[in-house]
Design an enzyme around this catalytic site. Structure first.
Site, PDB file in Angstrom:
ATOM      1  N   SER A 540       0.844  -1.194   0.000  1.00  0.00           N
ATOM      2  CA  SER A 540       0.000   0.000   0.000  1.00  0.00           C
ATOM      3  C   SER A 540       0.876   1.238   0.000  1.00  0.00           C
ATOM      4  O   SER A 540       1.991   1.227   0.552  1.00  0.00           O
ATOM      5  CB  SER A 540      -0.885   0.012   1.249  1.00  0.00           C
ATOM      6  OG  SER A 540      -1.490   1.280   1.386  1.00  0.00           O
ATOM      7  N   TYR A 553      -4.349  -0.156   9.731  1.00  0.00           N
ATOM      8  CA  TYR A 553      -4.061  -0.567   8.346  1.00  0.00           C
ATOM      9  C   TYR A 553      -2.593  -0.324   8.011  1.00  0.00           C
ATOM     10  O   TYR A 553      -1.881  -1.213   7.536  1.00  0.00           O
ATOM     11  CB  TYR A 553      -4.971   0.210   7.393  1.00  0.00           C
ATOM     12  CG  TYR A 553      -4.774  -0.157   5.938  1.00  0.00           C
ATOM     13  CD1 TYR A 553      -5.234  -1.380   5.446  1.00  0.00           C
ATOM     14  CD2 TYR A 553      -4.121   0.709   5.068  1.00  0.00           C
ATOM     15  CE1 TYR A 553      -5.041  -1.720   4.117  1.00  0.00           C
ATOM     16  CE2 TYR A 553      -3.933   0.378   3.736  1.00  0.00           C
ATOM     17  CZ  TYR A 553      -4.397  -0.840   3.267  1.00  0.00           C
ATOM     18  OH  TYR A 553      -4.208  -1.175   1.958  1.00  0.00           O
TER      19      TYR A 553
END
Ligand SMILES: [Zn+2]
Length: 656
Positions: A540, A553
């Site tokens: 990510s 996250y």
């Protein structure tokens, strides 16, 4: 066997070839008649050419078409009068025959006519149907097969001994038909090869085929040879590593990665464990044309090197007697029988392996029925060699063209039901890979049914479910070469002071721990990958540039990133490459609803369109963009790269 003819369905097929298309498909639907291109049909029509002259045209099944799904375009129109003259020549070589057929077609771009075209041409009837019917093979390949066939059919069929397909067979059949056929003749049995039927109409020819095959089936039933008798199978369990090692050995012998498809169902396993499996399985295929996909016999046991030596000896025995120079094909088996494994089909692709399995499924029945009549025999090894190394058969395989990059390789993709995962499935399938697609959503079951795709519902955090999925995947394809760690969760946005333990643990469980377990479980498989293992980690943008409110996250993706880097260090000695890609702002995924997109765009004072392109390049990043990069990371472009981290985000100021 029952006729499936239905007038209403037949009427749906219009045009001069309509009935021919319809009854060809009926034959194709019956697997015990026709398997994977192993049959053909034709019709002779009178047509006017551009000068108004009448001409007889033979429409014969084109190569590359299966009867089950054939269309009018699948029939090659050839000049019948000319082809009949060819069949009357004293001799004609295979290359000459192919050249003459291809230069006497009446439609540019039509498929190459069947290698049995001359035989269709010499029969006088309008409609000709040809199958490799299982029941007829069982009778003709039993002791005194010819006698049995003659007793069953009398003058209703012309009987032809085994002759290799092509010019010689057509010339032989033309002579035999003239000599043997009478008013009651409706078909022709080619011993150890198959059945022909013919008639003035499509229905007549089709129903004669059904009638002739039914006679053989009824005879087998009368002789108590119809029901398959096999001892009960002893259950077996095979470690994934065992199959992966076997696949590596087979792939090395083949000179390319191969798919291994294991079948330990009751019939296959019982046959593999049959006390006389060596005698039953080592005589040859049910019908000679199987040999181009299966090789003459299955490998018994798992000694790939010994099989290779035996195959090389078979080649050396027969190649010197061949009419022209032959080059040996690869020495890898295409089938394996082992009491502790079951049956394994081998192919360059998952589709090829599935076809091999289908062929042997029928072969087992043909063999056991002939055994019940007193003993199974196939054509001679010499005849099999002639077919296996027949240029016309090899040309069929060559016509497939250059193989895609990942042909014969297997990839496992997690989170495969939607978004980036689903796009990865497509990207790898397009490159020829077989795909094991996992997702916790039941939507994964809606993925298209195809032999190169195994879609399984599986929650990757459930260790047991994951182990089962890996077992199923390795049974289906033989191993795993590539892994795309894509499944992930994005917990609701929370400032650090509010992060709940549950949200934190959920992010760690899916984004880190499940991937750790998957890497651990797949390591022995990746080590066996014929072209070395590759792993792609979908990271990510939050790894290099975390966002406000995304603590769980970002921390979990950063942990995954470190896990990938350490794994790259440790597994390099096994030749396994691990690379990460960091996507950002990919909006065509399940995470992003239209409402969410609208509200985020509003928060930035942008239109949705502007928001989608909110990056340095002002471009939209799609799931497909990410998936293409994931696939390329497994390909030759990244062959010398491991532990790389590549952004796929249109450019981000904070990352740059
Ligand atoms: Zn045939």
């Amino acid at each position: 066997m029952k006729s499936l003819w239905n007038d209403a369905d037949a009427a749906q097929h219009a045009g001069p070839l309509g009935a021919r298309v319809y009854s060809s498909r009926l034959l194709g639907r019956e697997k015990s008649l026709v398997l994977h291109g192993g049959g053909n049909t034709s019709v002779k029509l009178r047509e006017k050419n551009l000068f108004g002259e009448e001409q007889e045209v033979l429409y014969v099944k084109g190569s590359g078409w299966d009867l089950e799904s054939i269309e009018a375009a699948g029939f090659a129109p050839v000049d019948l009068a000319y082809v009949r003259r060819l069949a009357g020549l004293p001799a004609l070589s295979d290359p000459q025959m192919v050249n003459e057929l291809n230069t006497h077609m009446l439609r540019a771009g039509a498929p190459a006519p069947s290698v049995e075209t001359l035989l269709h041409a010499v029969l006088p009837h309008a409609y000709v149907d040809h199958t490799h019917a299982d029941a007829v093979l069982s009778v003709s390949n039993a002791p005194r097969g010819e006698e049995r066939i003659r007793a069953l059919y009398g003058r209703r069929v012309v009987v032809i001994p085994y002759v290799m397909p092509g010019f010689d067979l057509a010339a032989y059949c033309a002579r035999a038909f003239r000599e043997q056929a009478g008013p009651e003749t409706i078909g022709m049995v080619l011993l150890s090869h198959g059945m022909f039927s013919f008639g003035a109409y499509a229905r007549e020819s089709y129903e004669r085929m059904i009638e002739l095959v039914s006679i053989a089936e009824d005879d087998l039933a009368r002789q108590h040879a119809w029901a398959i008798r096999l001892p009960d199978a002893r259950p077996v369990t095979v470690a994934r590593e065992t199959l992966a090692e076997l696949r590596r050995a087979v792939s090395a012998a083949a000179g390319a990665p191969m798919i291994l498809r294991r079948n330990a169902g009751a019939k296959f396993l019982a046959f593999a464990q049959h006390p006389e499996v060596a005698r039953l399985s080592q005589r040859g295929p049910a019908t000679p044309d199987h040999v181009i996909r299966t090789k003459p016999v299955p490998m018994l046991g798992t000694d790939v090197a010994a099989f290779g030596s035996k195959y090389a000896a078979y080649f050396a025995r027969h190649a010197p007697q061949a009419k022209d120079h032959k080059t040996m094909l690869d020495v890898a088996p295409r089938m394996l029988l082992d009491a502790a494994i079951g049956f394994v089909a081998v192919g360059h692709t998952a589709k090829d392996a599935a076809i091999v399995e289908d062929l042997y499924d029928h072969t087992i029945e043909v063999i056991l029925r002939a055994e019940a009549l007193g003993g199974w025999h196939a054509v001679s090894e010499r005849d099999l060699f002639e077919i296996e190394y027949w240029d016309l058969e090899q040309a069929k395989l060559r016509r497939a063209g250059a193989a895609p990059a990942f042909t014969g390789e297997v990839v496992l993709v997690t989170g495969a039901a939607s978004g980036i995962g689903r796009a990865c499935v497509d990207a790898f399938v397009r490159r020829g890979a077989a795909v094991i697609a996992l997702d916790r959503s039941a939507a994964i079951a809606e993925t298209a049914k195809r032999p190169d795709l195994l879609a399984l519902q599986c929650d990757v955090t459930d260790a047991r479910a994951l182990a089962q999925a890996l077992d199923d995947g390795v049974d289906r394809f033989g191993g795993i070469d590539m892994l795309v760690l894509n499944a992930g969760v994005f917990p609701a946005t929370q400032p650090v002071v509010d992060v709940s333990q549950d949200a934190w643990r959920a992010a760690m469980a899916v984004n880190v721990e499940a991937n750790l377990r998957l890497l651990q479980q797949c390591h022995p498989l990746l080590k066996c990958a014929p072209r070395n293992g590759r792993v792609v980690v979908v990271g990510s943008k939050n790894v290099p540039a975390p966002g406000l409110g995304a603590a769980a996250y970002s921390a979990s993706k950063a942990a995954l990133n470190q896990l990938a880097r350490v794994t790259a260090l440790e597994w390099a000695r096994d030749g396994i490459r691990i690379n990460s890609l960091h996507p950002d702002a990919v909006y065509d995924t399940g995470l992003w609803t239209d409402e969410l997109l609208a509200s985020r765009a509003k928060a930035y004072g942008m239109s949705i369109e502007q928001y989608r392109r909110k990056n340095l390049l002002g471009t939209e990043v799609t799931s497909r963009d990410v998936a293409e990069l994931a696939a390329e990371m497994c390909g030759s472009l990244f062959a010398k790269t491991t532990a790389a981290q590549v952004p796929v985000d249109g450019g981000n100021e904070r990352v740059v």
